[in-house]
Design a protein around this motif. Structure first.
Motif, PDB file in Angstrom:
ATOM      1  N   ILE A  28       0.850  -1.190   0.000  1.00 50.25           N
ATOM      2  CA  ILE A  28       0.000   0.000   0.000  1.00 50.25           C
ATOM      3  C   ILE A  28       0.887   1.242   0.000  1.00 50.25           C
ATOM      4  O   ILE A  28       1.806   1.351   0.820  1.00 50.25           O
ATOM      5  CB  ILE A  28      -0.923   0.036   1.244  1.00 50.25           C
ATOM      6  N   GLU A  29       0.602   2.164  -0.925  1.00 52.33           N
ATOM      7  CA  GLU A  29       1.341   3.433  -0.975  1.00 52.33           C
ATOM      8  C   GLU A  29       0.471   4.541  -0.395  1.00 52.33           C
ATOM      9  O   GLU A  29      -0.579   4.879  -0.937  1.00 52.33           O
ATOM     10  CB  GLU A  29       1.728   3.772  -2.412  1.00 52.33           C
ATOM     11  N   LEU A  30       0.909   5.099   0.729  1.00 50.67           N
ATOM     12  CA  LEU A  30       0.170   6.160   1.412  1.00 50.67           C
ATOM     13  C   LEU A  30       0.468   7.516   0.779  1.00 50.67           C
ATOM     14  O   LEU A  30       1.552   7.723   0.235  1.00 50.67           O
ATOM     15  CB  LEU A  30       0.545   6.180   2.893  1.00 50.67           C
ATOM     16  N   PRO A  31      -0.469   8.478   0.880  1.00 49.92           N
ATOM     17  CA  PRO A  31      -0.253   9.795   0.268  1.00 49.92           C
ATOM     18  C   PRO A  31       0.639  10.721   1.078  1.00 49.92           C
ATOM     19  O   PRO A  31       0.942  11.824   0.645  1.00 49.92           O
ATOM     20  CB  PRO A  31      -1.671  10.363   0.148  1.00 49.92           C
ATOM     21  N   THR A  32       1.064  10.285   2.253  1.00 56.04           N
ATOM     22  CA  THR A  32       1.967  11.064   3.100  1.00 56.04           C
ATOM     23  C   THR A  32       2.535  10.159   4.185  1.00 56.04           C
ATOM     24  O   THR A  32       1.818   9.260   4.672  1.00 56.04           O
ATOM     25  CB  THR A  32       1.253  12.261   3.762  1.00 56.04           C
ATOM     26  N   PRO A  33       3.789  10.345   4.589  1.00 57.16           N
ATOM     27  CA  PRO A  33       4.315   9.579   5.731  1.00 57.16           C
ATOM     28  C   PRO A  33       3.583   9.897   7.030  1.00 57.16           C
ATOM     29  O   PRO A  33       3.701   9.149   8.004  1.00 57.16           O
ATOM     30  CB  PRO A  33       5.784  10.030   5.808  1.00 57.16           C
ATOM     31  N   ALA A  34       2.835  11.002   7.050  1.00 56.13           N
ATOM     32  CA  ALA A  34       2.110  11.415   8.246  1.00 56.13           C
ATOM     33  C   ALA A  34       0.742  10.752   8.359  1.00 56.13           C
ATOM     34  O   ALA A  34      -0.080  11.172   9.177  1.00 56.13           O
ATOM     35  CB  ALA A  34       1.942  12.938   8.250  1.00 56.13           C
ATOM     36  N   TYR A  35       0.497   9.723   7.559  1.00 57.25           N
ATOM     37  CA  TYR A  35      -0.793   9.027   7.607  1.00 57.25           C
ATOM     38  C   TYR A  35      -0.973   8.379   8.983  1.00 57.25           C
ATOM     39  O   TYR A  35      -0.122   7.612   9.424  1.00 57.25           O
ATOM     40  CB  TYR A  35      -0.858   7.964   6.514  1.00 57.25           C
ATOM     41  N   PRO A  36      -2.094   8.650   9.676  1.00 56.57           N
ATOM     42  CA  PRO A  36      -2.301   8.080  11.020  1.00 56.57           C
ATOM     43  C   PRO A  36      -2.994   6.722  10.981  1.00 56.57           C
ATOM     44  O   PRO A  36      -3.685   6.381  10.019  1.00 56.57           O
ATOM     45  CB  PRO A  36      -3.223   9.118  11.681  1.00 56.57           C
ATOM     46  N   GLY A  37      -2.840   5.948  12.030  1.00 57.80           N
ATOM     47  CA  GLY A  37      -3.610   4.730  12.216  1.00 57.80           C
ATOM     48  C   GLY A  37      -3.491   3.709  11.107  1.00 57.80           C
ATOM     49  O   GLY A  37      -4.496   3.196  10.602  1.00 57.80           O
ATOM     50  N   ARG A  38      -2.267   3.374  10.729  1.00 56.41           N
ATOM     51  CA  ARG A  38      -2.080   2.425   9.633  1.00 56.41           C
ATOM     52  C   ARG A  38      -2.639   1.037   9.974  1.00 56.41           C
ATOM     53  O   ARG A  38      -2.987   0.270   9.064  1.00 56.41           O
ATOM     54  CB  ARG A  38      -0.592   2.307   9.295  1.00 56.41           C
ATOM     55  N   GLU A  39      -2.731   0.735  11.257  1.00 56.51           N
ATOM     56  CA  GLU A  39      -3.227  -0.589  11.652  1.00 56.51           C
ATOM     57  C   GLU A  39      -4.679  -0.801  11.222  1.00 56.51           C
ATOM     58  O   GLU A  39      -5.118  -1.938  11.039  1.00 56.51           O
ATOM     59  CB  GLU A  39      -3.085  -0.787  13.165  1.00 56.51           C
ATOM     60  N   ARG A  40      -5.420   0.280  11.034  1.00 55.08           N
ATOM     61  CA  ARG A  40      -6.803   0.133  10.565  1.00 55.08           C
ATOM     62  C   ARG A  40      -6.838  -0.394   9.137  1.00 55.08           C
ATOM     63  O   ARG A  40      -7.700  -1.193   8.771  1.00 55.08           O
ATOM     64  CB  ARG A  40      -7.529   1.473  10.649  1.00 55.08           C
ATOM     65  N   ILE A  41      -5.890   0.070   8.312  1.00 53.84           N
ATOM     66  CA  ILE A  41      -5.799  -0.444   6.945  1.00 53.84           C
ATOM     67  C   ILE A  41      -5.397  -1.911   6.974  1.00 53.84           C
ATOM     68  O   ILE A  41      -5.994  -2.751   6.287  1.00 53.84           O
ATOM     69  CB  ILE A  41      -4.787   0.384   6.118  1.00 53.84           C
ATOM     70  N   SER A  42      -4.381  -2.228   7.772  1.00 52.20           N
ATOM     71  CA  SER A  42      -3.914  -3.613   7.862  1.00 52.20           C
ATOM     72  C   SER A  42      -5.036  -4.540   8.300  1.00 52.20           C
ATOM     73  O   SER A  42      -5.239  -5.623   7.729  1.00 52.20           O
ATOM     74  CB  SER A  42      -2.739  -3.710   8.853  1.00 52.20           C
ATOM     75  N   GLY A  43      -5.790  -4.109   9.318  1.00 51.13           N
ATOM     76  CA  GLY A  43      -6.870  -4.946   9.824  1.00 51.13           C
ATOM     77  C   GLY A  43      -7.973  -5.154   8.805  1.00 51.13           C
ATOM     78  O   GLY A  43      -8.482  -6.279   8.644  1.00 51.13           O
ATOM     79  N   ALA A  44      -8.346  -4.077   8.095  1.00 45.43           N
ATOM     80  CA  ALA A  44      -9.422  -4.182   7.109  1.00 45.43           C
ATOM     81  C   ALA A  44      -9.013  -5.079   5.946  1.00 45.43           C
ATOM     82  O   ALA A  44      -9.806  -5.910   5.472  1.00 45.43           O
ATOM     83  CB  ALA A  44      -9.797  -2.790   6.601  1.00 45.43           C
ATOM     84  N   ILE A  45      -7.773  -4.928   5.482  1.00 43.90           N
ATOM     85  CA  ILE A  45      -7.299  -5.746   4.364  1.00 43.90           C
ATOM     86  C   ILE A  45      -7.200  -7.210   4.773  1.00 43.90           C
ATOM     87  O   ILE A  45      -7.626  -8.117   4.044  1.00 43.90           O
ATOM     88  CB  ILE A  45      -5.940  -5.221   3.854  1.00 43.90           C
ATOM     89  N   SER A  46      -6.660  -7.471   5.944  1.00 46.68           N
ATOM     90  CA  SER A  46      -6.512  -8.850   6.422  1.00 46.68           C
ATOM     91  C   SER A  46      -7.874  -9.536   6.533  1.00 46.68           C
ATOM     92  O   SER A  46      -8.051 -10.684   6.095  1.00 46.68           O
ATOM     93  CB  SER A  46      -5.801  -8.861   7.780  1.00 46.68           C
ATOM     94  N   ALA A  47      -8.853  -8.823   7.110  1.00 40.20           N
ATOM     95  CA  ALA A  47     -10.182  -9.411   7.276  1.00 40.20           C
ATOM     96  C   ALA A  47     -10.842  -9.691   5.933  1.00 40.20           C
ATOM     97  O   ALA A  47     -11.453 -10.756   5.733  1.00 40.20           O
ATOM     98  CB  ALA A  47     -11.055  -8.471   8.108  1.00 40.20           C
ATOM     99  N   ALA A  48     -10.698  -8.735   4.983  1.00 34.91           N
ATOM    100  CA  ALA A  48     -11.337  -8.904   3.670  1.00 34.91           C
ATOM    101  C   ALA A  48     -10.713 -10.049   2.887  1.00 34.91           C
ATOM    102  O   ALA A  48     -11.415 -10.834   2.226  1.00 34.91           O
ATOM    103  CB  ALA A  48     -11.232  -7.606   2.883  1.00 34.91           C
ATOM    104  N   VAL A  49      -9.383 -10.164   2.951  1.00 31.47           N
ATOM    105  CA  VAL A  49      -8.689 -11.228   2.209  1.00 31.47           C
ATOM    106  C   VAL A  49      -9.065 -12.599   2.777  1.00 31.47           C
ATOM    107  O   VAL A  49      -9.365 -13.539   2.028  1.00 31.47           O
ATOM    108  CB  VAL A  49      -7.164 -11.011   2.251  1.00 31.47           C
ATOM    109  N   LYS A  50      -9.071 -12.735   4.094  1.00 30.69           N
ATOM    110  CA  LYS A  50      -9.390 -14.021   4.707  1.00 30.69           C
ATOM    111  C   LYS A  50     -10.850 -14.408   4.498  1.00 30.69           C
ATOM    112  O   LYS A  50     -11.183 -15.592   4.385  1.00 30.69           O
ATOM    113  CB  LYS A  50      -9.050 -13.979   6.202  1.00 30.69           C
ATOM    114  N   GLN A  51     -11.722 -13.421   4.439  1.00 32.42           N
ATOM    115  CA  GLN A  51     -13.120 -13.707   4.152  1.00 32.42           C
ATOM    116  C   GLN A  51     -13.291 -14.154   2.700  1.00 32.42           C
ATOM    117  O   GLN A  51     -14.081 -15.046   2.402  1.00 32.42           O
ATOM    118  CB  GLN A  51     -13.984 -12.477   4.417  1.00 32.42           C
TER     119      GLN A  51
END
Length: 355
Positions: A43-66
């Motif tokens: 995933i390429e973020l639009p800024t290094p200052a992007y907050p809460g990256r774990e929310r992206i990780s969690g959403a992607i992990s859940a969607a892929v496993k589903q």
């Protein structure tokens, strides 16, 4: 087994939690690779200052496993590339985003917020410059603890011409320019509009800033010539308005917002400084809601911030053990994300077909 193409489609359809559009529209998904039960996602973020990256990780992990119960592990890898309008091209200024920090009055901590915003974005991994445009009361050199005078360097243009540029002062990796470097400690500046315009233009045009993700400009208090000069010469990414919680400060902050609107500078939001028992809390947030502009965060009144500013140690506010680090970084993240949202959510102009 679900194919890489199907996994890609699944991830592209997910909405980014901060920006609210899907990864496909935002072009943030850069790769999906499967090896047995392990799926790797880039995933390429639009800024290094992007907050809460774990929310992206969690959403992607859940969607892929589903999508594929046979997947046992999802690794999400992040990179970041700051997006911006490169608004200073006419000056030769290679800054993706230029941010003005202003207020309707003095004494609200505008320069402190501008300086900490610059250091905070640098701490988060961005290339940052800080321009002190408060010509009458330049305080940035003192706050960063730097007394060296900017030097002159000769650089070669693309056309092969050798020109002289101002080398900004480097403070903990932050590039800084200020009128304070060119004045004696007790020297006053008594200039009218044309001289102010020329000085600001030189800071932008004749300084060798290099490649910047963000250039932070600390404006003088009030509304005046310098804000107008910037609006006429640069396409600013936006302005941050600083105020304290009490009503008398908010009255002047509203005037600053009105001024930015009149000169077509987008208002990124309001920062409430010196929040606490003395000045109260929540005034800026309520005003932001009333004006339908973002509230970027509050910075509690803290003697440690004043002490470090007086001692020329503003950068130390971002040390791991400092209690002000978290609210400061939150403000930095919110400013960066407001710019990203403006760039990524703005509707694209329709393409005209030439007959």
């Amino acid at each position: 087994m679900v194919s890489d193409a199907q996994l890609t489609q699944t991830i592209q359809s997910l909405k980014d939690p901060e920006i609210g559009r899907n990864f496909g529209e935002l072009e943030m998904l850069k790769g999906v690779r499967r090896s047995g039960e392990v799926v790797s996602v880039q995933i390429e973020l639009p800024t290094p200052a992007y907050p809460g990256r774990e929310r992206i990780s969690g959403a992607i992990s859940a969607a892929v496993k589903q999508s594929d119960p046979g997947v046992g592990q999802v690794d999400v890898e992040f990179s970041a590339v700051v997006r911006g309008a490169m608004s200073g091209g006419s000056f030769g200024l290679r800054a993706k985003n230029v941010i003005a920090v202003g207020s309707g009055k003095g004494g609200v901590g505008k320069s402190t917020v501008a300086t900490t915003l610059a250091y905070g974005l640098k701490t988060l991994g961005c290339q940052v410059g800080l321009m002190d445009a408060d010509v009458y009361g330049p305080s940035v050199p003192h706050m960063i603890g730097s007394t060296e005078r900017p030097s002159a360097v000769k650089v070669m243009t693309k056309s092969g011409e050798e020109i002289e540029r101002i080398q900004p002062v480097s403070s903990d990796g932050l590039k800084v320019i200020s009128m304070g470097y060119f004045l004696k400690p007790d020297q006053a500046v008594i200039w009218r509009g044309p001289l102010l315009h020329r000085a600001i233009t030189q800071f932008l045009k004749d300084t060798d800033w290099g490649e910047l993700d963000y250039l932070i400009i600390d404006l003088p208090p009030g509304t005046g010539d310098i804000s107008l000069t910037l609006s006429q010469t640069l396409g600013l990414a936006g302005a941050v308005v600083v105020c304290t919680p009490q009503q008398v400060a908010l009255l002047d902050a509203v005037k600053a917002i009105s001024m930015f609107n009149q000169v077509k500078i987008p208002v990124l939001g309001i920062v409430e400084n010196m929040t606490g028992e003395i000045f109260g809390r929540g005034g800026a947030k309520s005003k932001a809601e009333e004006l339908h502009i973002p509230f970027l965060g509050e910075l509690p009144i803290d003697a440690g911030i004043r002490i470090r500013g007086d001692a020329g140690q503003i950068s130390s506010l971002f040390s791991e053990e400092n209690p002000s680090r978290k609210p400061l970084l939150h403000i930095c993240e919110q400013v960066a994300m407001q710019i990203a949202k403006q760039l990524l959510v703005a509707p694209k102009m329709p393409t005209l077909e030439i007959l």
